[in-house]
Design a protein around this motif. Structure first.
Motif, PDB file in Angstrom:
ATOM      1  N   ASP A   1       0.804  -1.221   0.000  1.00  0.00           N
ATOM      2  CA  ASP A   1       0.000   0.000   0.000  1.00  0.00           C
ATOM      3  C   ASP A   1       0.838   1.273   0.000  1.00  0.00           C
ATOM      4  O   ASP A   1       0.301   2.370   0.059  1.00  0.00           O
TER       5      ASP A   1
ATOM      6  N   GLN B   1      -2.891  -7.476   2.709  1.00  0.00           N
ATOM      7  CA  GLN B   1      -3.696  -6.313   2.346  1.00  0.00           C
ATOM      8  C   GLN B   1      -4.662  -6.746   1.240  1.00  0.00           C
ATOM      9  O   GLN B   1      -4.579  -6.280   0.103  1.00  0.00           O
TER      10      GLN B   1
ATOM     11  N   ARG C   1      -5.808  -3.268   6.828  1.00  0.00           N
ATOM     12  CA  ARG C   1      -4.477  -3.722   6.427  1.00  0.00           C
ATOM     13  C   ARG C   1      -3.869  -4.358   7.671  1.00  0.00           C
ATOM     14  O   ARG C   1      -3.667  -3.677   8.669  1.00  0.00           O
TER      15      ARG C   1
ATOM     16  N   PHE D   1      -4.712   0.626   9.408  1.00  0.00           N
ATOM     17  CA  PHE D   1      -3.524  -0.229   9.460  1.00  0.00           C
ATOM     18  C   PHE D   1      -3.465  -0.782  10.876  1.00  0.00           C
ATOM     19  O   PHE D   1      -3.343  -0.027  11.845  1.00  0.00           O
TER      20      PHE D   1
END
Length: 324
Positions: free
Chosen positions: A134, A150, A157, A178
């Motif tokens: 990413d 991901q 993520r 994340f």
């Protein structure tokens, strides 16, 4: 049933209702079932190419051509009719899309495999900086490993970190947080930079930019820049403070930056970085302030700088280095 729903189902990322809808659609009509099987075969072929990207691309392409010819060459008469069908055009379009994705994936971190599976990243005797799919960049300190994925339709993520030390510079994405799972501790960010150290029963988080949420056993703490949180994995206790110095960042900056810190703090980080045993023999020297910048390179040169800066004597006895 559109292609995105079918592909999401093949990736096992559909929720319960979406999966049920696809299954009912497949079972409702033999034509639907046949169409799904064709899409599944084409998709798996493309996925195989992505997963094989660590070998010679020409070899992988050759295998794909053989697989395609074998599939299409088994029943000539049926295939002749299939060539003129809408299903063939549909399959051909998806094949073209997947082959294009495969070619594009060659230039992606880890060849784009994190879209489909969990990837292991590992450092050995030296720190290493690794880009993620990413755009996030991770610096692993030595002897550190983590797993990340991901997936295309996932809501997060994900990173799993069992032990070691890493610096994360996370690409901002408000739609996909994340999330790092470090044993019992969960660290959630949208886009920020921070340090994580997971050793023994303690997880340490230091924030450089942005904000970070740390959670354990339902208890949460929000950290902002220049804040440090130490979490006890067993008790769940969290202690917030400020970093004593910037030495923790040595494996990222490649420098040991000491600004009037106790000599014993600098020695401790040198022992960690070089896997050595440096001992300060006199108690009065341990809190001696030192200001210097050492390159993360030759240990002997760094010891020479310390000796000259503080006018000390440094010697070695077997595997132990003595400062006196």
């Amino acid at each position: 049933m559109n292609e995105e729903q079918l592909i999401k189902y093949l990736l096992q990322e559909s929720d319960v209702e979406e999966s049920k809808a696809v299954q009912e659609w497949i079972e409702s009509d033999p034509v639907n079932k046949k169409q799904f099987e064709e899409v599944k075969w084409v998709w798996n072929s493309g996925k195989l190419l992505l997963e094989k990207s660590d070998v010679d691309e020409n070899e992988a392409w050759g295998k794909f051509i053989k697989l395609r010819d074998k599939k299409t060459g088994s029943t000539p008469k049926q295939n002749q009719r299939f060539l003129h069908s809408n299903l063939f055009r549909y399959a051909a379009a998806i094949t073209l899309l997947l082959v294009s994705a495969w070619v594009y994936s060659i230039f992606l971190p880890q060849s784009g495999r994190a879209y489909f599976s969990t990837i292991e990243l590992q450092s050995e005797n030296l720190p290493v900086e690794i880009p993620l799919l990413d755009g996030t960049r991770v610096t692993l300190n030595k002897n550190t490993s983590l797993h990340y994925s991901q997936k295309l339709f996932a809501k997060e993520r994900k990173v799993s970190m069992k032990g070691g030390e890493a610096f994360f510079d996370v690409k901002r994405n408000e739609q996909k947080p994340f999330v790092i799972q470090a044993e019992k501790v969960q660290i959630t960010v949208l886009g920020t930079s921070f340090h994580v150290k997971n050793t023994g029963n303690t997880t340490e988080v230091i924030v450089i930019t942005g904000s970070v949420q740390v959670e354990i056993n339902g208890n949460k703490e929000l950290l902002i820049p220049e804040e440090k949180l130490s979490v006890n994995q067993q008790t769940g206790d969290m202690e917030k403070s400020s970093p004593e110095n910037s030495l923790y960042n040595y494996y990222v900056s490649k420098k040991f930056q000491a600004d009037r810190i106790p000599l014993q703090d600098l020695v401790a980080i040198l022992n960690e970085a070089y896997d050595t045993d440096i001992v300060i023999t006199k108690e009065e020297l341990k809190n001696l302030p030192i200001t210097t910048t050492l390159e993360y390179g030759s240990l002997s040169k760094n010891l020479d700088v310390i000796r000259e800066t503080l006018n000390l004597k440094i010697s070695q006895r077997d595997q132990t280095i003595l400062i006196e």
